[in-house]
Enzyme design. Structure first.
Site, PDB file in Angstrom:
ATOM      1  N   THR A  48      -2.451  -7.382 -15.549  1.00  0.00           N
ATOM      2  CA  THR A  48      -3.270  -6.496 -14.737  1.00  0.00           C
ATOM      3  C   THR A  48      -2.422  -5.933 -13.585  1.00  0.00           C
ATOM      4  O   THR A  48      -1.313  -6.384 -13.332  1.00  0.00           O
ATOM      5  CB  THR A  48      -4.453  -7.255 -14.102  1.00  0.00           C
ATOM      6  OG1 THR A  48      -3.915  -8.309 -13.278  1.00  0.00           O
ATOM      7  CG2 THR A  48      -5.348  -7.868 -15.148  1.00  0.00           C
ATOM      8  N   ASN A  49      -3.015  -4.994 -12.864  1.00  0.00           N
ATOM      9  CA  ASN A  49      -2.406  -4.442 -11.663  1.00  0.00           C
ATOM     10  C   ASN A  49      -2.613  -5.416 -10.494  1.00  0.00           C
ATOM     11  O   ASN A  49      -3.064  -6.547 -10.694  1.00  0.00           O
ATOM     12  CB  ASN A  49      -3.031  -3.075 -11.352  1.00  0.00           C
ATOM     13  CG  ASN A  49      -2.047  -2.120 -10.692  1.00  0.00           C
ATOM     14  OD1 ASN A  49      -1.279  -2.507  -9.823  1.00  0.00           O
ATOM     15  ND2 ASN A  49      -2.083  -0.859 -11.103  1.00  0.00           N
TER      16      ASN A  49
ATOM     17  N   ASN B 118      -4.207   1.831  -3.998  1.00  0.00           N
ATOM     18  CA  ASN B 118      -3.603   2.478  -2.836  1.00  0.00           C
ATOM     19  C   ASN B 118      -3.676   3.998  -2.835  1.00  0.00           C
ATOM     20  O   ASN B 118      -3.147   4.647  -1.940  1.00  0.00           O
ATOM     21  CB  ASN B 118      -2.143   2.038  -2.716  1.00  0.00           C
ATOM     22  CG  ASN B 118      -2.021   0.537  -2.575  1.00  0.00           C
ATOM     23  OD1 ASN B 118      -2.788  -0.075  -1.834  1.00  0.00           O
ATOM     24  ND2 ASN B 118      -1.093  -0.067  -3.296  1.00  0.00           N
TER      25      ASN B 118
ATOM     26  N   ARG C 201       0.859  -1.189   0.000  1.00  0.00           N
ATOM     27  CA  ARG C 201       0.000   0.000   0.000  1.00  0.00           C
ATOM     28  C   ARG C 201       0.897   1.241   0.000  1.00  0.00           C
ATOM     29  O   ARG C 201       0.745   2.155   0.819  1.00  0.00           O
ATOM     30  CB  ARG C 201      -0.969  -0.026   1.192  1.00  0.00           C
ATOM     31  CG  ARG C 201      -0.339  -0.244   2.558  1.00  0.00           C
ATOM     32  CD  ARG C 201      -1.385  -0.039   3.669  1.00  0.00           C
ATOM     33  NE  ARG C 201      -0.854  -0.232   4.998  1.00  0.00           N
ATOM     34  CZ  ARG C 201      -0.960  -1.367   5.711  1.00  0.00           C
ATOM     35  NH1 ARG C 201      -1.588  -2.406   5.189  1.00  0.00           N
ATOM     36  NH2 ARG C 201      -0.435  -1.436   6.922  1.00  0.00           N
TER      37      ARG C 201
ATOM     38  N   SER D 192      -4.292   1.251  -9.447  1.00  0.00           N
ATOM     39  CA  SER D 192      -3.715   0.955  -8.137  1.00  0.00           C
ATOM     40  C   SER D 192      -4.788   1.097  -7.068  1.00  0.00           C
ATOM     41  O   SER D 192      -5.565   2.055  -7.092  1.00  0.00           O
ATOM     42  CB  SER D 192      -2.560   1.906  -7.829  1.00  0.00           C
ATOM     43  OG  SER D 192      -2.168   1.775  -6.468  1.00  0.00           O
TER      44      SER D 192
ATOM     45  N   THR E 205       6.985  -9.198  -8.507  1.00  0.00           N
ATOM     46  CA  THR E 205       7.084 -10.019  -7.304  1.00  0.00           C
ATOM     47  C   THR E 205       7.966 -11.232  -7.527  1.00  0.00           C
ATOM     48  O   THR E 205       8.763 -11.603  -6.652  1.00  0.00           O
ATOM     49  CB  THR E 205       5.677 -10.440  -6.847  1.00  0.00           C
ATOM     50  OG1 THR E 205       4.900  -9.262  -6.627  1.00  0.00           O
ATOM     51  CG2 THR E 205       5.737 -11.251  -5.566  1.00  0.00           C
TER      52      THR E 205
ATOM     53  N   GLY F  40       1.888 -12.627 -11.391  1.00  0.00           N
ATOM     54  CA  GLY F  40       2.117 -14.014 -11.013  1.00  0.00           C
ATOM     55  C   GLY F  40       2.869 -14.848 -12.019  1.00  0.00           C
ATOM     56  O   GLY F  40       2.667 -16.062 -12.089  1.00  0.00           O
TER      57      GLY F  40
ATOM     58  N   ASN G 177       5.310   5.123 -16.301  1.00  0.00           N
ATOM     59  CA  ASN G 177       3.987   4.880 -15.750  1.00  0.00           C
ATOM     60  C   ASN G 177       3.578   6.110 -14.939  1.00  0.00           C
ATOM     61  O   ASN G 177       4.309   6.547 -14.049  1.00  0.00           O
ATOM     62  CB  ASN G 177       4.055   3.625 -14.869  1.00  0.00           C
ATOM     63  CG  ASN G 177       2.719   3.188 -14.314  1.00  0.00           C
ATOM     64  OD1 ASN G 177       2.056   3.942 -13.629  1.00  0.00           O
ATOM     65  ND2 ASN G 177       2.357   1.942 -14.577  1.00  0.00           N
TER      66      ASN G 177
END
Length: 358
Positions: free
Chosen positions: A249-250, A187, A117, A185, A321, A299, A149
């Site tokens: 995607t986000n 956040n 976040r 996003s 990630t 992912g 971005n």
């Protein structure tokens, strides 16, 4: 080869603190060409069969670094030395902002996931533009395409969002190979409301205007939490405005697929997003056909996952990630694996395999 040895130490530290330390190392690599040269034999896999040409740009391979890692364009010249085929910096806002209170980044190692976040913490468009100018990209171009971005400043009201994006894009346009409009996003309060059809239409009318983008390709990044009908509305807008592509995607606000819910708000990324991100890719590809470039992110950990997304219609892929969990050889590993699968399936080059299952 050393990453499995140092990873336990990294993962014993606060996630944001160790991210900052890693960035310091990457900044050093970015400034010293000899360090880049020393890294490349271990982290770069090159093969002309992996080259992709899309929206007027050439990508040496399909694996890119997603926005969020190098938010402020601090280590731009390090990323080609880590084997990436393109780089996306940001999210950058018109106004500098510190982001949300700490702690704001959480590892979920049992699920190969992160929750963040961060809140678009960044130096602001003016500072980042000056930093990119000082890199001398015109005289010494980056080896890979550079995406920028952009998002809405937190203090900007939704009604003023188009002008906020305009300010960022016009200031940064000399240095971008492409832009990404980030409205997805979870956040920044209210940001995802910009995915509503009417608000998004107003924003895209500004962001895709040649005077704002300087004619650079503009892509839109959407959330995995949209319903099919909401995705259909986005697709309708891609036909009304000259978008160069979609990024799918986000992060997600869903906690589906976690072995435990850590009760932390923010966007979930990593392995739990694999299935939904792939599902959105297939849905959008079926709806738009093969005309609109799609970038898949969410992912992607293994060569199989990368390869089948390309076969399903993504022309480019992004990781974030998985880079944290798998380490600096990830891009090379994915590219080698993609090429192995291309050869096994009888494809002469990656371009021939993209979308064959769509």
């Amino acid at each position: 080869m050393l990453y499995p040895l140092v990873k336990p130490f990294f993962f014993s530290q606060d996630p944001e603190h160790i991210h900052e330390q890693v960035m310091k190392g990457l900044i050093a690599v970015s400034k010293v060409p000899a360090l880049q040269t020393a890294l490349e034999p271990f982290t770069v896999f090159e093969d002309p069969r992996l080259k992709i040409d899309r929206f007027g740009l050439t990508f040496p391979n399909p694996i890119g670094l997603a926005a969020g890692f190098d938010k402020n364009a601090l280590a731009v010249r390090a990323w080609p030395a880590l084997g990436f085929g393109f780089l996306e910096v940001g999210t950058i806002t018109a106004l500098a902002q510190s982001g949300n209170p700490k702690p704001r980044l959480f590892r979920l190692p049992e699920d190969l996931a992160l929750i963040n976040r961060m809140g678009f913490n960044n130096d602001g468009a003016e500072v980042v533009a000056e930093r990119l100018q000082n890199l001398g990209l015109q005289q010494h171009p980056l080896k890979i395409p550079l995406g920028i971005n952009v998002g809405k400043s937190k203090v900007t009201e939704l009604e003023q969002a188009p002008e906020d994006y305009r300010a960022s894009m016009t200031r940064l346009s000399p240095y971008a190979d492409y832009f990404v409009v980030n409205v997805s996003s979870p956040n920044t309060p209210g940001l995802r409301q910009l995915q509503d059809k009417d608000k998004l239409a107003e924003l895209l009318a500004v962001a895709t205007h040649p005077e704002v983008s300087s004619g650079k390709p503009v892509l839109l990044k959407i959330a995995p939490d949209l319903t099919d009908s909401q995705i259909d509305e986005v697709i309708e807008l891609t036909r009304a405005y000259p978008l160069a592509g979609l990024i799918l995607t986000n992060t997600t606000i869903s906690r589906e697929g976690l072995s435990r819910d850590p009760q932390e708000t923010g966007g979930l990324s990593g392995k739990p997003l694999t299935a939904r991100s792939f599902e959105v890719l297939k849905y959008v590809r079926a709806a738009v056909g093969k005309t609109l470039p799609l970038v898949s992110v969410g992912g992607i950990f293994t060569p199989d996952e990368a390869y089948w997304r390309l076969r399903a219609g993504a022309c480019l892929l992004q990781v974030y990630t998985s880079f944290i969990y798998e380490g600096p050889q990830l891009a090379s590993h994915l590219n080698r694996g993609i090429l192995d699968r291309l050869k096994a399936d009888g494809f002469a080059r990656l371009e021939d395999a993209i979308g064959v299952d769509a």
